[in-house]
Design a protein around this motif. Sequence first.
Motif, PDB file in Angstrom:
ATOM      1  N   GLN A  16     -47.630  12.967  60.185  1.00  0.00           N
ATOM      2  CA  GLN A  16     -46.939  12.409  61.346  1.00  0.00           C
ATOM      3  C   GLN A  16     -45.552  11.945  60.932  1.00  0.00           C
ATOM      4  O   GLN A  16     -45.366  11.426  59.842  1.00  0.00           O
ATOM      5  CB  GLN A  16     -47.733  11.241  61.937  1.00  0.00           C
ATOM      6  CG  GLN A  16     -49.040  11.719  62.559  1.00  0.00           C
ATOM      7  CD  GLN A  16     -49.808  10.606  63.254  1.00  0.00           C
ATOM      8  OE1 GLN A  16     -49.241   9.605  63.666  1.00  0.00           O
ATOM      9  NE2 GLN A  16     -51.111  10.785  63.395  1.00  0.00           N
ATOM     10  N   ARG A  21     -45.844  18.628  64.462  1.00  0.00           N
ATOM     11  CA  ARG A  21     -46.265  19.228  65.731  1.00  0.00           C
ATOM     12  C   ARG A  21     -45.328  20.344  66.198  1.00  0.00           C
ATOM     13  O   ARG A  21     -45.814  21.401  66.595  1.00  0.00           O
ATOM     14  CB  ARG A  21     -46.459  18.134  66.788  1.00  0.00           C
ATOM     15  CG  ARG A  21     -47.733  17.300  66.536  1.00  0.00           C
ATOM     16  CD  ARG A  21     -47.848  16.141  67.494  1.00  0.00           C
ATOM     17  NE  ARG A  21     -46.675  15.288  67.395  1.00  0.00           N
ATOM     18  CZ  ARG A  21     -46.332  14.393  68.303  1.00  0.00           C
ATOM     19  NH1 ARG A  21     -47.050  14.234  69.396  1.00  0.00           N
ATOM     20  NH2 ARG A  21     -45.268  13.638  68.122  1.00  0.00           N
ATOM     21  N   ARG A  38     -51.929  17.716  68.938  1.00  0.00           N
ATOM     22  CA  ARG A  38     -51.590  16.310  69.211  1.00  0.00           C
ATOM     23  C   ARG A  38     -51.822  15.460  67.969  1.00  0.00           C
ATOM     24  O   ARG A  38     -52.604  15.831  67.076  1.00  0.00           O
ATOM     25  CB  ARG A  38     -52.417  15.770  70.374  1.00  0.00           C
ATOM     26  CG  ARG A  38     -53.878  15.618  70.032  1.00  0.00           C
ATOM     27  CD  ARG A  38     -54.629  14.964  71.182  1.00  0.00           C
ATOM     28  NE  ARG A  38     -56.047  14.819  70.851  1.00  0.00           N
ATOM     29  CZ  ARG A  38     -56.981  14.477  71.726  1.00  0.00           C
ATOM     30  NH1 ARG A  38     -56.655  14.266  72.980  1.00  0.00           N
ATOM     31  NH2 ARG A  38     -58.236  14.341  71.357  1.00  0.00           N
ATOM     32  N   ASN A  39     -51.136  14.326  67.930  1.00  0.00           N
ATOM     33  CA  ASN A  39     -51.391  13.342  66.870  1.00  0.00           C
ATOM     34  C   ASN A  39     -52.659  12.582  67.189  1.00  0.00           C
ATOM     35  O   ASN A  39     -52.973  12.329  68.351  1.00  0.00           O
ATOM     36  CB  ASN A  39     -50.242  12.325  66.796  1.00  0.00           C
ATOM     37  CG  ASN A  39     -49.038  12.860  66.054  1.00  0.00           C
ATOM     38  OD1 ASN A  39     -49.146  13.842  65.327  1.00  0.00           O
ATOM     39  ND2 ASN A  39     -47.912  12.219  66.227  1.00  0.00           N
ATOM     40  N   VAL A  44     -53.490  15.022  62.608  1.00  0.00           N
ATOM     41  CA  VAL A  44     -53.117  15.926  63.685  1.00  0.00           C
ATOM     42  C   VAL A  44     -54.333  16.759  64.071  1.00  0.00           C
ATOM     43  O   VAL A  44     -55.102  17.191  63.209  1.00  0.00           O
ATOM     44  CB  VAL A  44     -51.973  16.865  63.229  1.00  0.00           C
ATOM     45  CG1 VAL A  44     -51.817  18.043  64.164  1.00  0.00           C
ATOM     46  CG2 VAL A  44     -50.662  16.091  63.155  1.00  0.00           C
ATOM     47  N   SER A  93     -49.561  11.763  72.134  1.00  0.00           N
ATOM     48  CA  SER A  93     -50.502  11.266  71.140  1.00  0.00           C
ATOM     49  C   SER A  93     -51.749  10.691  71.784  1.00  0.00           C
ATOM     50  O   SER A  93     -51.681  10.099  72.858  1.00  0.00           O
ATOM     51  CB  SER A  93     -49.835  10.185  70.291  1.00  0.00           C
ATOM     52  OG  SER A  93     -48.675  10.724  69.729  1.00  0.00           O
ATOM     53  N   GLU A 101     -42.901  10.176  73.699  1.00  0.00           N
ATOM     54  CA  GLU A 101     -42.089  10.218  72.495  1.00  0.00           C
ATOM     55  C   GLU A 101     -40.814  10.978  72.789  1.00  0.00           C
ATOM     56  O   GLU A 101     -40.764  11.814  73.676  1.00  0.00           O
ATOM     57  CB  GLU A 101     -42.876  10.863  71.359  1.00  0.00           C
ATOM     58  CG  GLU A 101     -43.960   9.938  70.842  1.00  0.00           C
ATOM     59  CD  GLU A 101     -44.826  10.609  69.790  1.00  0.00           C
ATOM     60  OE1 GLU A 101     -44.262  11.364  68.972  1.00  0.00           O
ATOM     61  OE2 GLU A 101     -46.030  10.381  69.808  1.00  0.00           O
ATOM     62  N   ARG A 389     -38.765  10.053  65.358  1.00  0.00           N
ATOM     63  CA  ARG A 389     -40.148  10.502  65.187  1.00  0.00           C
ATOM     64  C   ARG A 389     -41.050   9.310  64.853  1.00  0.00           C
ATOM     65  O   ARG A 389     -40.648   8.433  64.118  1.00  0.00           O
ATOM     66  CB  ARG A 389     -40.234  11.476  64.013  1.00  0.00           C
ATOM     67  CG  ARG A 389     -39.865  12.885  64.362  1.00  0.00           C
ATOM     68  CD  ARG A 389     -40.090  13.717  63.133  1.00  0.00           C
ATOM     69  NE  ARG A 389     -39.452  15.012  63.252  1.00  0.00           N
ATOM     70  CZ  ARG A 389     -39.142  15.763  62.211  1.00  0.00           C
ATOM     71  NH1 ARG A 389     -39.382  15.332  60.983  1.00  0.00           N
ATOM     72  NH2 ARG A 389     -38.590  16.928  62.376  1.00  0.00           N
ATOM     73  N   ALA A 392     -47.012   7.107  61.285  1.00  0.00           N
ATOM     74  CA  ALA A 392     -48.347   6.546  61.444  1.00  0.00           C
ATOM     75  C   ALA A 392     -48.460   5.239  60.661  1.00  0.00           C
ATOM     76  O   ALA A 392     -48.172   5.203  59.477  1.00  0.00           O
ATOM     77  CB  ALA A 392     -49.389   7.545  60.959  1.00  0.00           C
ATOM     78  N   GLN A 418     -48.358   3.217  65.838  1.00  0.00           N
ATOM     79  CA  GLN A 418     -47.171   4.005  65.529  1.00  0.00           C
ATOM     80  C   GLN A 418     -45.967   3.120  65.258  1.00  0.00           C
ATOM     81  O   GLN A 418     -45.791   2.085  65.900  1.00  0.00           O
ATOM     82  CB  GLN A 418     -46.818   4.900  66.728  1.00  0.00           C
ATOM     83  CG  GLN A 418     -47.817   5.994  66.998  1.00  0.00           C
ATOM     84  CD  GLN A 418     -47.346   6.846  68.158  1.00  0.00           C
ATOM     85  OE1 GLN A 418     -47.066   6.332  69.239  1.00  0.00           O
ATOM     86  NE2 GLN A 418     -47.240   8.135  67.927  1.00  0.00           N
TER      87      GLN A 418
END
Length: 757
Positions: A16, A21, A38-39, A44, A93, A101, A389, A392, A418
């Motif tokens: 992440q 992605r 997706r996260n 992922v 996410s 995001e 971005r 995590a 996040q």
Amino acid sequence: MTSRERASLEIDGIVQGVGFRPFVYRLALRFGLSGWVRNTGKGVQIEAEGDGNDLLAFSHALREEAPPLAVIGSLKFEKITTAGGEGFVILDSAKAGKGGEISPDCDVCDDCLAELFEPGNRRYLYPFINCTNCGPRYSIITGIPYDRPATTMAGFAMCDDCLAEYHDPLHRRFHAQPNACPVCGPRLSLYDREGVAVTGDPLRQTIEALKEGAIVAVKGVGGYHLAVDACSEAAIGLLRRRKKRDEKPFAMLAADLDSVRRYVHCSDLEGRLLAGVERPIVLTRKRLQTPIAELVAPGNGWFGFMLPGNPLQHLLARGFGRPLVMTSGNLSDEPIAYRDDEALRMLSGIADLFLTNDREIHMRTDDSVIRLYRGEPLFLRRSRGYVPRALALPGEQASVLALGAELKATLCLTRGPQGFMSQHIGDLKNAATMSSLEESAGHLQRLLEITPDVVAHDLHPDYLSTVYGQGLGLPCIAVQHHHAHMASCMAENGLDGDVIGVVLDGTGYGSDGTIWGGEFLVGGYKSFQRRGYLAQMRMPGGDAAVKEPYRMALSALYRLHGDELFRQPLAVCDEVQEADRSLFLKMLEKGINAPLTSSCGRLFDAVSALLGVRHRISYEGQAAIELEALAETGSASEPYPYVVTGEGGEVLDFGPTIAAICADLAADRSCSNIARAFHRTVAAGIVEMCGRIRTGRGLDRVVLSGGVFQNRLLTEDVAERLAAEEFRVYCHRLVPPNDGGLALGQAVIAGNLFRRQ
Ligand SMILES: [Zn+2]
Ligand SMILES: [Zn+2]
Ligand SMILES: [Zn+2]
């Protein structure tokens, strides 16, 4: 021929915040797969459907071609029942809570690049070409949702051709918000330093002027750069004089990887970083024979190169034909200029010409800077291309606005699990930088829809960021500087529990009010103990000692010789005139304007000055950087002696090292070998301290953080020695080890401590 199949793939590791992605998305398109990515809380998740062989090849390529910053831990591949459907999408996410995001700014994609240089294409040589897969994002977004009216493209009405693309679901420009063409989109223009328009084709005129040695301010995606011929000593000399930047290395732009390889040794990984969509500056080792002007990076074994990160840079780099210096358009210490009137005002004393355009930049973002160490990427600055971005975090936590410290300021906002780091903001010494911090804080909160519960700031009461944070009307948590460094390295490595934190840097406000900077901490997110530190030295003249490393050398010698200091047969003693010596001694003796510090940065400064590498610096870290460069040319030898003192063995004292260095200097031993041996000594001392702490506490995980760990030679030595002693060593990878990564640590500490009332 195989039948249609569907697979669920779960990937964990560092996936992440590294562009994973979008990478999965491009890969899925390449193999003609449908599905989504997706996260998740741990990594992922992907569901992909298509031809069975393609699915396997896709899964293989996920590992083989992963983005350079990614580390794939495990990849679980499981066949599931087919679901049909068309297209591949990036889903929000799984646990992001509210708010989406925002994509970072991204280089031109291959399709657009091909169109850019295709005669007859309606966007042939059009410097603002983009599509759904590429183009500006973060720098042009003014609000949410991310739609054209909420970008700085709002004022440009699309022509019929562009509108048709925008509304065609099968077109690459379907809903591409910054879509534009020469008929309806932004245009280049060229001005002289008085703001008078220059006639003719702006791009061609610019290239001509650059060939004649002109300095041109070029408006890019995140702000203005100053461009100049990298092979012209005269032009670069002029730029240095006008910019008042004597020696700090300039970065360069080259058209493609092949040309970069003509000037530097560029490994595969360095090449992949350079060519990635983020387009960072990558530090690579100079070739011996080079046409690049010495003044580009004097006294430095490395060149910072980047490849074009937007269509205009592609046009400039190809049109010019050799490397261009591309340095931030700012005065020393001020933020990069990004508004047109501001640029003209600020840079009119530096640039001869201004190549600008009528698309506004909403958020300024400097270039990112990366170097490799231990064969892995390390950020020196994380900014354009990577911001904003999500990173995590180790777990769910309260929502925090963390404001960093003072140097290399960045801020961090968190939402659930996040963390969002801001772009590089700069040194918060002046009002312009401070207001840039405030703007970025507001902007990121709006875009990400984050309303923080709590503010985290540095323990230093006088930092502008501290004062700002305390005025926000939210609960505040003051975080000790080196604790934040330690937590930052823990967080990006997903660590929990207690660790040993070796935090070596320039300056940070200690819990006891003295200046720390060579720290051995033990603890976790919620608390820490200062288990050890470097022997304190005085900083004669306070801040002056940072700019004039000879002061630190004299301070180190004073610890050995006291009043006899100036009787030592060392060149560095000549830095203080006879008449001023007694005053200087008094300063050291009484501690008047000479605070104590355990800073490791200052120790490196002292040795750099002792060896005559640098008595005065013109940019932050210069003495240590040049000392490292010197050490790289020396041969490895036994470490010098050092001692561990203090009642609990908490003080690591390099006094004996300094004495041994003086003896070697007197014996005319080569300075490069001395510098090398010094590096080894510091590494040995660090490992011994970790060993002592382990014996007491049974901890075997060590995190390395702080600006000193930008030193490749030292970090590699420390990491190797620690690993040989069976420590588990964790370094930075996603954020810089310097103060640019500090806000992440502050955010995680405050997020773990804060409990809603
Ligand atoms: Zn494109
Ligand atoms: Zn158009
Ligand atoms: Zn620091």
